[in-house]
Design a protein around this motif. Structure first.
Motif, PDB file in Angstrom:
ATOM      1  N   ALA A   1      10.911  -6.299  -3.702  1.00 38.09           N
ATOM      2  CA  ALA A   1      10.521  -5.442  -2.293  1.00 38.09           C
ATOM      3  C   ALA A   1       9.552  -4.450  -2.789  1.00 38.09           C
ATOM      4  O   ALA A   1       8.741  -4.047  -1.849  1.00 38.09           O
ATOM      5  CB  ALA A   1      11.778  -4.820  -1.780  1.00 38.09           C
ATOM      6  N   ILE A   2       9.789  -3.962  -3.931  1.00 42.00           N
ATOM      7  CA  ILE A   2       8.834  -2.877  -4.376  1.00 42.00           C
ATOM      8  C   ILE A   2       8.132  -3.379  -5.794  1.00 42.00           C
ATOM      9  O   ILE A   2       8.989  -3.669  -6.465  1.00 42.00           O
ATOM     10  CB  ILE A   2       9.366  -1.523  -4.215  1.00 42.00           C
ATOM     11  N   SER A   3       6.922  -3.439  -5.957  1.00 41.18           N
ATOM     12  CA  SER A   3       6.624  -3.316  -7.420  1.00 41.18           C
ATOM     13  C   SER A   3       5.311  -2.484  -7.690  1.00 41.18           C
ATOM     14  O   SER A   3       4.428  -2.668  -6.829  1.00 41.18           O
ATOM     15  CB  SER A   3       6.384  -4.897  -7.784  1.00 41.18           C
ATOM     16  N   VAL A   4       5.571  -1.681  -8.550  1.00 39.91           N
ATOM     17  CA  VAL A   4       4.482  -0.662  -8.838  1.00 39.91           C
ATOM     18  C   VAL A   4       4.231  -1.089 -10.407  1.00 39.91           C
ATOM     19  O   VAL A   4       5.138  -0.771 -11.139  1.00 39.91           O
ATOM     20  CB  VAL A   4       5.180   0.834  -8.423  1.00 39.91           C
ATOM     21  N   SER A   5       2.834  -0.890 -10.646  1.00 41.33           N
ATOM     22  CA  SER A   5       2.383  -0.854 -11.998  1.00 41.33           C
ATOM     23  C   SER A   5       1.309   0.218 -12.484  1.00 41.33           C
ATOM     24  O   SER A   5       0.225   0.113 -11.494  1.00 41.33           O
ATOM     25  CB  SER A   5       2.347  -2.156 -12.642  1.00 41.33           C
TER      26      SER A   5
ATOM     27  N   HIS B   1      -1.038  16.380 -13.517  1.00 37.54           N
ATOM     28  CA  HIS B   1      -0.862  14.849 -13.429  1.00 37.54           C
ATOM     29  C   HIS B   1       0.518  14.577 -13.100  1.00 37.54           C
ATOM     30  O   HIS B   1       1.451  14.417 -14.029  1.00 37.54           O
ATOM     31  CB  HIS B   1      -1.437  14.457 -15.032  1.00 37.54           C
ATOM     32  N   ALA B   2       0.736  14.378 -11.837  1.00 39.41           N
ATOM     33  CA  ALA B   2       2.093  13.991 -11.581  1.00 39.41           C
ATOM     34  C   ALA B   2       2.672  12.828 -11.685  1.00 39.41           C
ATOM     35  O   ALA B   2       3.678  12.630 -12.225  1.00 39.41           O
ATOM     36  CB  ALA B   2       2.208  14.193 -10.021  1.00 39.41           C
ATOM     37  N   LEU B   3       1.860  11.555 -11.816  1.00 38.11           N
ATOM     38  CA  LEU B   3       1.990  10.416 -12.081  1.00 38.11           C
ATOM     39  C   LEU B   3       1.148   9.774 -13.315  1.00 38.11           C
ATOM     40  O   LEU B   3       0.071  10.049 -13.091  1.00 38.11           O
ATOM     41  CB  LEU B   3       2.236   9.386 -10.896  1.00 38.11           C
ATOM     42  N   ASP B   4       1.698   9.261 -14.312  1.00 39.68           N
ATOM     43  CA  ASP B   4       0.927   8.799 -15.509  1.00 39.68           C
ATOM     44  C   ASP B   4       1.346   7.449 -15.816  1.00 39.68           C
ATOM     45  O   ASP B   4       1.949   7.307 -16.991  1.00 39.68           O
ATOM     46  CB  ASP B   4       1.412  10.076 -16.436  1.00 39.68           C
ATOM     47  N   GLY B   5       0.799   6.616 -14.847  1.00 36.92           N
ATOM     48  CA  GLY B   5       1.182   5.121 -15.469  1.00 36.92           C
ATOM     49  C   GLY B   5       2.598   4.688 -15.126  1.00 36.92           C
ATOM     50  O   GLY B   5       3.318   4.023 -15.748  1.00 36.92           O
ATOM     51  N   LEU B   6       3.087   5.040 -13.918  1.00 38.10           N
ATOM     52  CA  LEU B   6       4.568   4.847 -13.623  1.00 38.10           C
ATOM     53  C   LEU B   6       4.726   3.215 -13.447  1.00 38.10           C
ATOM     54  O   LEU B   6       3.849   2.747 -12.574  1.00 38.10           O
ATOM     55  CB  LEU B   6       4.815   5.761 -12.447  1.00 38.10           C
ATOM     56  N   ASP B   7       5.691   2.719 -13.850  1.00 34.09           N
ATOM     57  CA  ASP B   7       6.115   1.243 -13.161  1.00 34.09           C
ATOM     58  C   ASP B   7       7.581   1.339 -12.575  1.00 34.09           C
ATOM     59  O   ASP B   7       8.279   2.179 -12.914  1.00 34.09           O
ATOM     60  CB  ASP B   7       6.291   0.266 -14.544  1.00 34.09           C
ATOM     61  N   LEU B   8       7.682   0.456 -11.634  1.00 32.39           N
ATOM     62  CA  LEU B   8       9.023   0.446 -10.737  1.00 32.39           C
ATOM     63  C   LEU B   8       8.993  -1.039 -10.260  1.00 32.39           C
ATOM     64  O   LEU B   8       7.882  -1.407  -9.664  1.00 32.39           O
ATOM     65  CB  LEU B   8       8.911   1.694  -9.736  1.00 32.39           C
ATOM     66  N   ARG B   9      10.086  -1.490 -10.207  1.00 34.28           N
ATOM     67  CA  ARG B   9      10.208  -2.865  -9.623  1.00 34.28           C
ATOM     68  C   ARG B   9      11.419  -2.739  -9.049  1.00 34.28           C
ATOM     69  O   ARG B   9      12.682  -2.590  -9.568  1.00 34.28           O
ATOM     70  CB  ARG B   9      10.313  -4.170 -10.457  1.00 34.28           C
ATOM     71  N   VAL B  10      11.776  -3.042  -7.633  1.00 35.50           N
ATOM     72  CA  VAL B  10      12.913  -3.096  -6.997  1.00 35.50           C
ATOM     73  C   VAL B  10      12.979  -4.523  -6.445  1.00 35.50           C
ATOM     74  O   VAL B  10      12.310  -4.849  -5.791  1.00 35.50           O
ATOM     75  CB  VAL B  10      12.836  -2.066  -5.806  1.00 35.50           C
ATOM     76  N   GLY B  11      14.281  -5.207  -6.671  1.00 36.54           N
ATOM     77  CA  GLY B  11      14.478  -6.452  -5.942  1.00 36.54           C
ATOM     78  C   GLY B  11      14.985  -6.248  -4.706  1.00 36.54           C
ATOM     79  O   GLY B  11      15.580  -5.063  -4.163  1.00 36.54           O
ATOM     80  N   GLU B  12      14.706  -7.476  -3.976  1.00 40.87           N
ATOM     81  CA  GLU B  12      15.178  -7.563  -2.366  1.00 40.87           C
ATOM     82  C   GLU B  12      16.764  -7.390  -2.556  1.00 40.87           C
ATOM     83  O   GLU B  12      17.338  -8.014  -3.099  1.00 40.87           O
ATOM     84  CB  GLU B  12      14.585  -8.817  -1.627  1.00 40.87           C
TER      85      GLU B  12
ATOM     86  N   GLY C   1      -3.689   2.059 -10.421  1.00 44.84           N
ATOM     87  CA  GLY C   1      -2.288   1.323 -10.139  1.00 44.84           C
ATOM     88  C   GLY C   1      -2.203   0.371  -9.077  1.00 44.84           C
ATOM     89  O   GLY C   1      -2.902   0.414  -8.028  1.00 44.84           O
ATOM     90  N   THR C   2      -1.361  -0.495  -9.188  1.00 39.83           N
ATOM     91  CA  THR C   2      -1.057  -1.631  -8.143  1.00 39.83           C
ATOM     92  C   THR C   2       0.181  -1.180  -7.764  1.00 39.83           C
ATOM     93  O   THR C   2       1.320  -0.966  -8.220  1.00 39.83           O
ATOM     94  CB  THR C   2      -1.346  -3.132  -8.817  1.00 39.83           C
ATOM     95  N   ILE C   3       0.256  -1.349  -6.275  1.00 43.95           N
ATOM     96  CA  ILE C   3       1.626  -1.039  -5.516  1.00 43.95           C
ATOM     97  C   ILE C   3       1.384  -2.231  -4.473  1.00 43.95           C
ATOM     98  O   ILE C   3       0.872  -2.544  -3.682  1.00 43.95           O
ATOM     99  CB  ILE C   3       1.448   0.416  -4.778  1.00 43.95           C
ATOM    100  N   ARG C   4       2.790  -2.955  -4.552  1.00 47.82           N
ATOM    101  CA  ARG C   4       3.148  -3.840  -3.341  1.00 47.82           C
ATOM    102  C   ARG C   4       4.307  -3.420  -2.919  1.00 47.82           C
ATOM    103  O   ARG C   4       5.463  -3.031  -3.505  1.00 47.82           O
ATOM    104  CB  ARG C   4       3.352  -5.206  -3.726  1.00 47.82           C
ATOM    105  N   LEU C   5       4.190  -3.275  -1.462  1.00 45.93           N
ATOM    106  CA  LEU C   5       5.558  -2.868  -0.795  1.00 45.93           C
ATOM    107  C   LEU C   5       5.814  -3.856   0.017  1.00 45.93           C
ATOM    108  O   LEU C   5       4.909  -3.982   1.073  1.00 45.93           O
ATOM    109  CB  LEU C   5       5.474  -1.526  -0.201  1.00 45.93           C
ATOM    110  N   LEU C   6       6.882  -4.348   0.222  1.00 44.64           N
ATOM    111  CA  LEU C   6       7.356  -5.596   1.161  1.00 44.64           C
ATOM    112  C   LEU C   6       6.187  -6.467   1.591  1.00 44.64           C
ATOM    113  O   LEU C   6       5.646  -6.787   2.511  1.00 44.64           O
ATOM    114  CB  LEU C   6       7.820  -4.825   2.547  1.00 44.64           C
ATOM    115  N   ASP C   7       5.501  -6.807   0.335  1.00 40.44           N
ATOM    116  CA  ASP C   7       4.242  -7.745   0.383  1.00 40.44           C
ATOM    117  C   ASP C   7       3.296  -6.878   1.020  1.00 40.44           C
ATOM    118  O   ASP C   7       2.324  -7.850   1.644  1.00 40.44           O
ATOM    119  CB  ASP C   7       4.507  -9.085   0.990  1.00 40.44           C
ATOM    120  N   GLY C   8       3.021  -5.839   0.987  1.00 35.24           N
ATOM    121  CA  GLY C   8       1.885  -5.214   1.774  1.00 35.24           C
ATOM    122  C   GLY C   8       1.295  -4.110   0.816  1.00 35.24           C
ATOM    123  O   GLY C   8       1.743  -3.755  -0.206  1.00 35.24           O
ATOM    124  N   ASP C   9       0.045  -3.401   1.384  1.00 37.14           N
ATOM    125  CA  ASP C   9      -0.141  -2.344   0.694  1.00 37.14           C
ATOM    126  C   ASP C   9       0.385  -1.049   1.423  1.00 37.14           C
ATOM    127  O   ASP C   9      -0.435  -0.878   2.542  1.00 37.14           O
ATOM    128  CB  ASP C   9      -1.785  -2.416   0.580  1.00 37.14           C
TER     129      ASP C   9
END
Ligand code: ATP
Ligand code: MG
Lengths: 304, 534
Positions: A4-8, A18-29, A59-67
């Motif tokens: 559902a969410i993938s961030v890298s 510097h609030a975010l410094d290379g954060l990664d996050l993956r949330v499955g549906e 960074g790359t962010i996908r949320l529900l297959d969108g930007d």
């Protein structure tokens, strides 16, 4: 499982912070994902970026297959958000706010609305600041839960709720999980995370420091062991992965890294184990270790 | 005394927060009379030239209505006091009431007072601290004005002018202290105090409009009237200062009594509960904007209609005032006769209405920023509502909304004047056109607000400074014979003088185009930027 969410590699600065410094996050549906970290770690910032309220620097962010930035409006049809700080309009009643947010999202099922309103014991006729903090929070919660959004982004949704309401919140989220909704839950209440989340991500200084199921995280951390032996032990100093070792006669107590447990137990049995107490790490210990490291880390940085 | 504990630290906190804002206000308000005095000294160096200028002024009834009577045109000080007195008094009143609400009710509404209230801060301390800051600022202003005009060599006059400003400031600081006890919302408290300021200005206009024979007593009901009747540089009447002083003392006492009788976060007028479900109209950003702006729009419209009625009602008096002075009949004839006098009165009054209506427009245009900072934009923008539609809802109420009060004011003025002279069908549209001709200039100013919101959101406050600049340029520029380019900076300079003047579509079209460009830039910028909360 679909994502559902993938961030890298997410970066975001505010001026010199510097609030975010290379954060990664993956949330499955269909997963309830805990999002943890000390104050100022960057949780709210991440959620705001996922909502397209802030623009990521890199960074790359996908949320529900969108930007989330470019497709904000379309994506928002499919998600609901509870902000960490709920502020209501002074001249609108809570019921009006819930209806407005629901209609903006494309319609609200009045049955669900009334059901949640009742469960949370919310008076919809009060206005703005005449609500207490917890009740303002409930307005946002009811609006989000009553929607049929497939993804819920919740930023400390239970801050200010009383224990009874907290229990109801857990009930609701469990139901939503069973209905197949995805939830990203930022929280400081570990019992809540433990009760609701299959997977968690811990962030610190805008970076992900740990991510996985609770079982995996437990495995990564230390188990405390107290053993009564037949003979006084020797050679314990040579073992790696042992911490806080105390030996009093034939009683040994220590903390053992998860992946060294087997080796340590084998060593101990050589001296004849008479009694053994072992405690798996509590979630508190697990998090405190990360949070405390944080304090030490900051202290070291300050010295450096 | 226990209820005042902590006042000192709150005063210091307020001064720290206002370390830029208050100095700008004070210096700005000091500079205007000083520059005016030096410009007048250049333009009219001799007593004879000043007398002549003075008699032209007294023959212009719309100036007397707008600014007040000239008490002594023979001295530079007398002319300066007359020319800037009424306007500076209004701005000083605004500075004072905004300062008080900002440091007491607004803090309380934002929940910050609670944080302080839990420390050692007495019940009356926040209000007293806000009043101390506002009263002090006025005193500093008075001192600077007196010093700035010291070069005129009439110390009594300079001090009197400074004190006359401060006196108005004190009255409105104290008044805001009372209105903010009535309601829990800073916005409403400011609006109420502003409304009363408008009424006092109008009372003075009505009182002075027909010269000595008119209802001069009306001016004596107005703090702005009092300030002028201290007569700085014209045989000062110090005893008049007793009126504002006494009034301010009474209001301060009332405010302190009211504070003791209400709870934190509450007003004396209790907040009623609302409907359990939303009306069908509350379903879009525009529907929400309507809910948020409608009360303000309704009040502005009623207020403008009342102003229009008063302006229309006194218009015919201009004729009497003008013909009082037989020596000036020629001049009047040159202005287009009696009809010309009344037309020029209406056109200058519509100019003022346009500037005042801009306050409504800016309030509406800056509302999105308040919503954003107040965390009320986020939940909406997390729905499928696009940023453009959300912003558009508010901007519509700024750009289109402002038409309503202006039209109400212009139509009421024309209608009432027409009914008195028997040609309502002709007068109403003429005066209405004069009001509506202001619109493009209002839109440019609103456009500046929208552009700043989109491109430099932390700087939106600059729009108010721009409006004050436009006001000063259009009110003082021509008389001070400022450079044309400086006059041209204000969009209001380009508005044709209607009724009576020649209608010119080109400048209006240009203004409208600039407004469109600014607004579009603001929307484009807003699409691109972060939603910020400070
Ligand atoms: N608009 C902003 N301008 C400047 N700094 C900001 C802004 N927003 C966030 N920050 C900074 O970014 C960092 C991350 O903040 P964020 O609100 O994301 O933390 P958080 O993890 O949500 O903390 P908490 O648990 O306290 O809610 C903090 O250091 C914060 O001060
Ligand atoms: Mg946060």
């Amino acid at each position: 499982m679909k994502t559902a969410i993938s961030v890298s590699g997410l970066h975001k600065s505010f001026g010199r912070t510097h609030a975010l410094d290379g954060l990664d996050l993956r949330v499955g549906e269909g997963e309830v994902h805990g999002f943890l970290g000390p104050n100022g770690a960057g949780k709210s910032t991440t959620l705001r970026i996922l909502l397209g309220l802030l623009r990521a620097d890199a960074g790359t962010i996908r949320l529900l297959d969108g930007d989330p930035w470019h497709d904000a409006a379309e994506l928002h049809r499919r998600l609901a958000y509870v902000p960490g700080d709920v502020s209501l309009w002074p001249n609108l009643s809570g019921g009006e706010v819930i209806d407005l947010l629901g209609r903006l999202r494309g319609g609200l099922n009045p049955k669900r609305r009334d059901e949640f309103m009742e469960r949370f014991d919310l008076d919809p006729s009060k206005k703005g600041r005449t609500y207490s903090k917890g009740n303002r929070q409930k307005v946002a919660l009811v609006a989000a839960l009553a929607s049929d959004a497939e993804l819920l982004l919740l930023d400390e949704p239970t801050a200010g709720l009383d224990p009874l309401m907290e229990a109801i919140f857990r009930e609701c989220i469990t139901e939503e999980r069973d209905n197949g909704r995805t939830v990203l839950l930022s929280s400081h209440i570990l019992a809540e995370v433990e009760a609701l989340c299959e997977r968690v991500s811990i962030i610190r200084h805008g970076r992900t420091v740990e991510s996985g199921t609770l079982a995996e995280l437990r495995h990564l951390t230390r188990t405390s062991i107290t053993a009564d032996l037949a003979h006084p032990p020797t050679g314990l100093e040579t073992l790696s992965g042992l911490h806080d070792l105390t030996v009093r006669g034939t009683t040994v107590s220590c903390e053992v890294d998860g992946d060294r447990l087997d080796e340590v137990l084998r060593h101990l049995t050589r001296f004849g184990v008479v009694g053994l107490v072992s405690q798996p790490p509590t979630l508190e210990e697990l998090f405190l270790r990360h949070y405390e490291d944080d304090l030490n880390g900051t202290a070291n940085e300050a010295v450096a | 005394m226990g209820t005042l504990v902590g006042t000192g630290s709150l005063v210091r906190l307020a001064l720290r927060r206002d370390r830029v804002r208050l100095p700008i206000w004070i210096v700005g308000l000091t500079v205007v009379p000083v520059i005016t005095a030096s410009a007048l000294a250049d333009l009219y160096p001799t007593v004879e030239s000043r007398r002549q200028f003075g008699s032209i002024l007294s023959s212009n009834p719309s100036l007397t209505a707008l600014i007040g009577p000239v008490f002594d045109p023979s001295s530079i000080g007398g002319l300066t006091a007359w020319r800037v007195g009424g306007f500076i008094a209004v701005l000083v009143a605004l500075m004072s009431l905004l300062t008080v609400v900002r440091h007491s009710r607004a803090e309380e509404e934002a929940g910050r007072l609670e944080l302080l209230g839990a420390t050692v801060v007495g019940r009356h301390a926040p209000l007293t601290a806000a009043l101390v800051v506002a009263f002090g600022a006025n005193l500093v202003l008075a001192a600077l004005v007196a010093l700035g005009l010291a070069g005129l060599g009439e110390p009594a006059g300079s001090v009197a002018l400074g004190l006359s400003f401060a006196a108005v400031g004190w009255v409105f600081a104290a008044l805001a202290a009372v209105t903010e006890q009535l309601t829990a919302h800073a916005r409403t408290a400011t609006g109420l105090a502003g409304l009363i300021l408008g009424v006092t200005f109008l009372l003075r206009v009505a009182g002075d409009a027909s010269g000595e024979d008119g209802p001069v007593w009306l001016s004596w009901l107005s703090p702005i009237g009092w300030a002028q009747r201290i007569r700085p540089f014209a045989d000062e009447r110090w005893w008049v200062l007793a009126f504002p002083a006494a009034f301010a003392v009474v209001l301060v006492a009332v405010a302190h009594l009211l504070v003791a009788h209400r709870d934190l976060d509450a007003g004396l007028i209790p907040t009623r509960s609302g409907p359990e479900t939303a009306a069908p109209s509350l379903r879009s950003p525009l529907g929400l904007a309507w809910r948020l702006h409608r009360a303000s729009l309704a009040w502005w419209t009623v207020a403008f209609a009342v102003v229009g009625v008063v302006l229309g009602g006194i218009a015919d008096g201009m004729r009497a005032l003008a013909t009082d002075n037989p020596q000036l009949r020629q001049l009047i004839a040159a202005m287009g006769g009696e009809k010309g006098i009344i037309d020029s009165y209406f056109s200058s009054m519509m100019g003022v209405l346009g500037l005042v209506a801009t306050i409504y427009g800016l309030q509406a245009a800056l509302r999105p920023r308040a919503e954003e900072v107040g965390l009320r934009a986020e939940p909406l923008l997390a729905t499928p509502t696009t940023r453009l539609r959300w912003l558009g809802g508010h901007v519509v109420f700024a750009l289109v909304g402002v038409v309503v009060p202006l039209a109400a004011g212009g139509a009421a003025a024309g209608l009432v004047h027409g009914l008195r002279t028997g040609d309502a069908a002709e007068e109403t549209p003429r005066v209405l056109a004069g009001a509506l001709a202001q619109l493009p200039a209002v839109w440019v100013t609103v456009g500046i607000a929208v552009a700043l919101f989109g491109l430099l959101p932390r700087m939106v406050g600059v729009t108010w400074a721009a409006l004050v600049l436009f006001l000063l340029v259009s009110q003082f520029g021509p008389m001070l014979q400022l450079n044309q380019w400086l006059l041209d900076v204000s969009p209001f300079t380009h508005v044709p003088k209607l009724p009576g003047g020649e209608f010119a579509a080109t400048p209006l079209a240009w203004l409208a185009l600039v407004a469109v460009g600014l607004t579009a830039a603001g929307f484009a910028g807003f699409r691109r930027r972060d939603i910020t909360t400070e």
